[in-house]
Enzyme design. Structure first.
Site, PDB file in Angstrom:
ATOM      1  N   ASP A  21      -7.045   5.873   5.930  1.00 35.81           N
ATOM      2  CA  ASP A  21      -6.898   6.219   4.515  1.00 35.81           C
ATOM      3  C   ASP A  21      -7.400   5.121   3.580  1.00 35.81           C
ATOM      4  O   ASP A  21      -7.508   5.345   2.373  1.00 35.81           O
ATOM      5  CB  ASP A  21      -5.423   6.492   4.180  1.00 35.81           C
ATOM      6  CG  ASP A  21      -4.904   7.760   4.827  1.00 35.81           C
ATOM      7  OD1 ASP A  21      -5.618   8.348   5.665  1.00 35.81           O
ATOM      8  OD2 ASP A  21      -3.766   8.159   4.512  1.00 35.81           O
ATOM      9  N   ASP A  70       7.802  -3.726 -19.086  1.00 32.18           N
ATOM     10  CA  ASP A  70       6.857  -3.029 -19.955  1.00 32.18           C
ATOM     11  C   ASP A  70       6.751  -1.534 -19.680  1.00 32.18           C
ATOM     12  O   ASP A  70       6.525  -0.748 -20.598  1.00 32.18           O
ATOM     13  CB  ASP A  70       5.469  -3.662 -19.799  1.00 32.18           C
ATOM     14  CG  ASP A  70       5.468  -5.117 -20.218  1.00 32.18           C
ATOM     15  OD1 ASP A  70       5.766  -5.390 -21.395  1.00 32.18           O
ATOM     16  OD2 ASP A  70       5.180  -5.971 -19.365  1.00 32.18           O
ATOM     17  N   ASP A 118      -1.300 -10.268  -1.433  1.00 31.01           N
ATOM     18  CA  ASP A 118      -0.173  -9.830  -0.608  1.00 31.01           C
ATOM     19  C   ASP A 118      -0.345 -10.342   0.816  1.00 31.01           C
ATOM     20  O   ASP A 118      -0.870 -11.436   1.018  1.00 31.01           O
ATOM     21  CB  ASP A 118      -0.098  -8.289  -0.647  1.00 31.01           C
ATOM     22  CG  ASP A 118       1.323  -7.770  -0.593  1.00 31.01           C
ATOM     23  OD1 ASP A 118       1.962  -7.924   0.459  1.00 31.01           O
ATOM     24  OD2 ASP A 118       1.792  -7.203  -1.588  1.00 31.01           O
ATOM     25  N   SER A 158       8.073  -3.037  -5.184  1.00 32.38           N
ATOM     26  CA  SER A 158       6.737  -3.321  -4.649  1.00 32.38           C
ATOM     27  C   SER A 158       5.850  -2.092  -4.670  1.00 32.38           C
ATOM     28  O   SER A 158       4.619  -2.208  -4.624  1.00 32.38           O
ATOM     29  CB  SER A 158       6.837  -3.856  -3.222  1.00 32.38           C
ATOM     30  OG  SER A 158       7.332  -5.172  -3.199  1.00 32.38           O
ATOM     31  N   HIS A 167       3.307  -5.291   4.473  1.00 34.89           N
ATOM     32  CA  HIS A 167       3.591  -5.102   3.056  1.00 34.89           C
ATOM     33  C   HIS A 167       2.335  -4.803   2.238  1.00 34.89           C
ATOM     34  O   HIS A 167       2.312  -3.892   1.404  1.00 34.89           O
ATOM     35  CB  HIS A 167       4.303  -6.343   2.514  1.00 34.89           C
ATOM     36  CG  HIS A 167       4.897  -6.177   1.161  1.00 34.89           C
ATOM     37  ND1 HIS A 167       4.223  -6.511   0.005  1.00 34.89           N
ATOM     38  CD2 HIS A 167       6.110  -5.710   0.768  1.00 34.89           C
ATOM     39  CE1 HIS A 167       4.989  -6.261  -1.041  1.00 34.89           C
ATOM     40  NE2 HIS A 167       6.145  -5.774  -0.606  1.00 34.89           N
ATOM     41  N   ASN A 212      -6.854   7.480   0.543  1.00 35.65           N
ATOM     42  CA  ASN A 212      -7.666   8.690   0.420  1.00 35.65           C
ATOM     43  C   ASN A 212      -7.855   9.274   1.814  1.00 35.65           C
ATOM     44  O   ASN A 212      -8.841   9.027   2.484  1.00 35.65           O
ATOM     45  CB  ASN A 212      -9.013   8.390  -0.235  1.00 35.65           C
ATOM     46  CG  ASN A 212      -9.749   9.659  -0.649  1.00 35.65           C
ATOM     47  OD1 ASN A 212      -9.223  10.763  -0.503  1.00 35.65           O
ATOM     48  ND2 ASN A 212     -10.950   9.505  -1.167  1.00 35.65           N
TER      49      ASN A 212
END
Length: 530
Positions: free
Chosen positions: A227, A403, A218, A457, A252, A263
């Site tokens: 985090d 999927d 990315d 995304s 992004h 976290n």
């Protein structure tokens, strides 16, 4: 409701102290920065106006190897830069001399034509579509209306309704590695993560570990985000020429990474998973060859799962597009053969990517045959997006080659008729702490480093994280000499089967073109690992 403008910016409501702030954003078509009920463009598509596109070539060779003399012959030309991708038998060529691309192709065809399987452009991808940006970045603060009617923090029953899965009932489950009590923004705004984790139940089953790694291909990841920084297990690699940094200067990649493994104030699907950034975007643009190289490098670096929240449309009839499609297919096959799961988003145009003729017609090119890549290609775990009500998000691409589905938010139930967008139906995500905070998140009292966003995304990384958690769970359960378990180890087909079989069937009964096997359910997937 009270109308806010910039002069009243001093009136702030801090959600950390007051519970949910139900912010509602309203704007007219003229004042929405180009937003419309059906957003145009893909999450990543060929950049318009790339006049030098013909000077970027991608060559794929039949034997799977680069023939002797190719690199030397190309490098001898003035202004030509050659990047060999030997693992899939491909070469990317870029000419600094305008118009020289045609001569380069003629050289290749004349000297190595019998060895070439495909020769075409190296297309540019771009993330400059509105659905790849924080919502607050596209909206003036003067167009924000705020509803101060209180909404309590989610009770266990409310979160279970959000989860919509059999395993999502009861209170928030915690594990020592995941301190939900401190994840205040997750408690207030993390409906999307709660929906797929059974209200945090999956955290107590398997929160992940740093031995299982997700490659985020990315725009990079903010290495200082509170985090995320503890879950960055490697600096990764940049494929942006002349810039080795994998720090995120666009936003992004950090938004995607937090969805996987935040976290802190926010929680991702796998709060203890390892993250590795592979930077391929520069100011929102990337050459396809950079993405292909990153896929291969991530495999070599030991990534277990690759996330690709990007994509492009290509023509099956245009010979120039065949090289890029073939290179993507070979890179995906390279990863799968080495036991790496490849997850990609379906795209954000609301189009049918399962039917090439229909897709071309929907994109205004009837008579052509088009596909979306890498999401939608064989072997890729392709993810569509749902909203908070578990319906397909208006922007999400769909098709038989989707999927599985995962939540990524939308503008809420009042959007279609009244153009009122409610942030309670969007996703709160991590955002680079070095980039400016949007007026919307500032006024809402959010700490710096958190923004609202929607888009496929954010659906793909939820599935990527789930795949990594399934791998982590299998490794913990595997007996040292278990031959059947060894067969499952590093088996993308097995991981896919677990995720699909455990998905919650929504929409039409059985597998369908909107949601594939159904809505992701991480707790059920982990429970299915024996």
């Amino acid at each position: 409701m009270m109308k806010m403008n910039r002069r009243r910016k001093s009136l702030r409501v801090n959600p950390l102290l007051t519970g949910l702030l139900a912010a509602v954003v309203m704007w007219s078509t003229a004042g929405a920065g180009g937003w419309s009920a059906r957003a145009a463009g893909a999450e990543s598509m060929d950049a318009p106006g790339q006049t030098a596109a013909g000077d970027r070539s991608l060559v794929v060779f039949r034997s799977g190897r680069i023939p002797a003399g190719v690199v030397e012959a190309l490098s001898a030309r003035p202004g030509v830069k050659v990047t060999a991708i030997p693992d899939i038998g491909a070469v990317a060529v870029k000419s600094a001399i305008p118009g020289d691309g045609k001569a380069v192709k003629e050289l290749l065809a004349s000297r190595f034509g019998q060895d070439i399987e495909a020769l075409g452009e190296d297309p540019t991808l771009t993330l400059k579509h509105d659905l790849n940006r924080p919502v607050g970045e596209t909206l003036p603060l003067s167009s924000v209306t705020v509803n101060l009617l209180p909404r309590a923090l989610p009770a266990p029953g409310d979160a279970a309704k959000d989860a919509g899965a059999k395993g999502g009932e009861g209170g928030v489950a915690t594990a020592p590695a995941v301190d939900v009590s401190k994840a205040l923004l997750y408690q207030q705004w993390g409906w999307d993560i709660r929906q797929v984790t059974g209200n945090g139940k999956s955290f107590s089953i398997q929160p992940g570990n740093h031995q299982v790694k997700v490659a985020v291909i990315d725009s990079g990841i903010d290495p200082l985000h509170p985090d995320l920084k503890d879950n960055l297990v490697s600096p990764g690699r940049s494929f942006v020429p002349g810039d080795p940094s994998t720090a995120d200067d666009f936003g992004h990649g950090t938004m995607v990474a937090g969805t996987i493994a935040a976290n802190g104030l926010l929680l991702g699907v796998g709060p203890r998973l390892g993250l590795i950034p592979y930077r391929v975007f520069q100011n929102g643009d990337a050459d396809s060859s950079w993405v292909i190289q990153a896929i291969i490098q991530a495999v070599k670096d030991g990534a277990d799962v690759i996330n690709l929240s990007l994509g492009t449309y290509k023509s099956l009839k245009n010979p120039s597009d065949r090289a890029a499609l073939l290179a993507y297919e070979k890179a995906v096959a390279y990863a799968l053969a080495r036991g790496v799961v490849v997850v990609a988003s379906s795209g954000t145009d609301g189009l049918d990517i399962g039917n090439p003729a229909v897709l071309a017609a929907q994109r205004g090119q009837p008579g052509d045959l088009q596909v979306h890549a890498p999401g939608g290609l064989p072997g890729v775990l392709t993810v569509s997006a749902t909203n908070r009500d578990r319906a397909r998000a208006f922007y999400s691409n769909y098709g038989w080659n989707v999927d599985i589905a995962a939540p990524a938010g939308d503008f809420g139930p009042l959007w279609d008729r009244q153009h009122i967008a409610d942030v309670r139906y969007m996703c709160l995500v991590t955002y680079p702490t070095n980039l400016p905070q949007t007026p919307l998140s500032q006024w809402a009292g959010l700490p710096k480093g958190y923004e609202w966003m929607i888009g496929t995304s954010l659906a793909a990384p939820k599935v990527a994280a789930a795949a990594a958690l399934v791998i982590a769970q299998e490794r913990e359960k595997r007996k040292p000499l278990g031959p059947l378990a060894a067969l499952k180890r590093g088996n993308p087909l097995w991981v896919r089967a677990i995720l699909e079989k455990s998905a919650v069937d929504i929409g039409s009964p059985g597998r369908d073109s909107q949601f594939g096997a159904g809505l992701l359910d991480v707790a059920r997937a982990l429970q299915a690992v024996r």
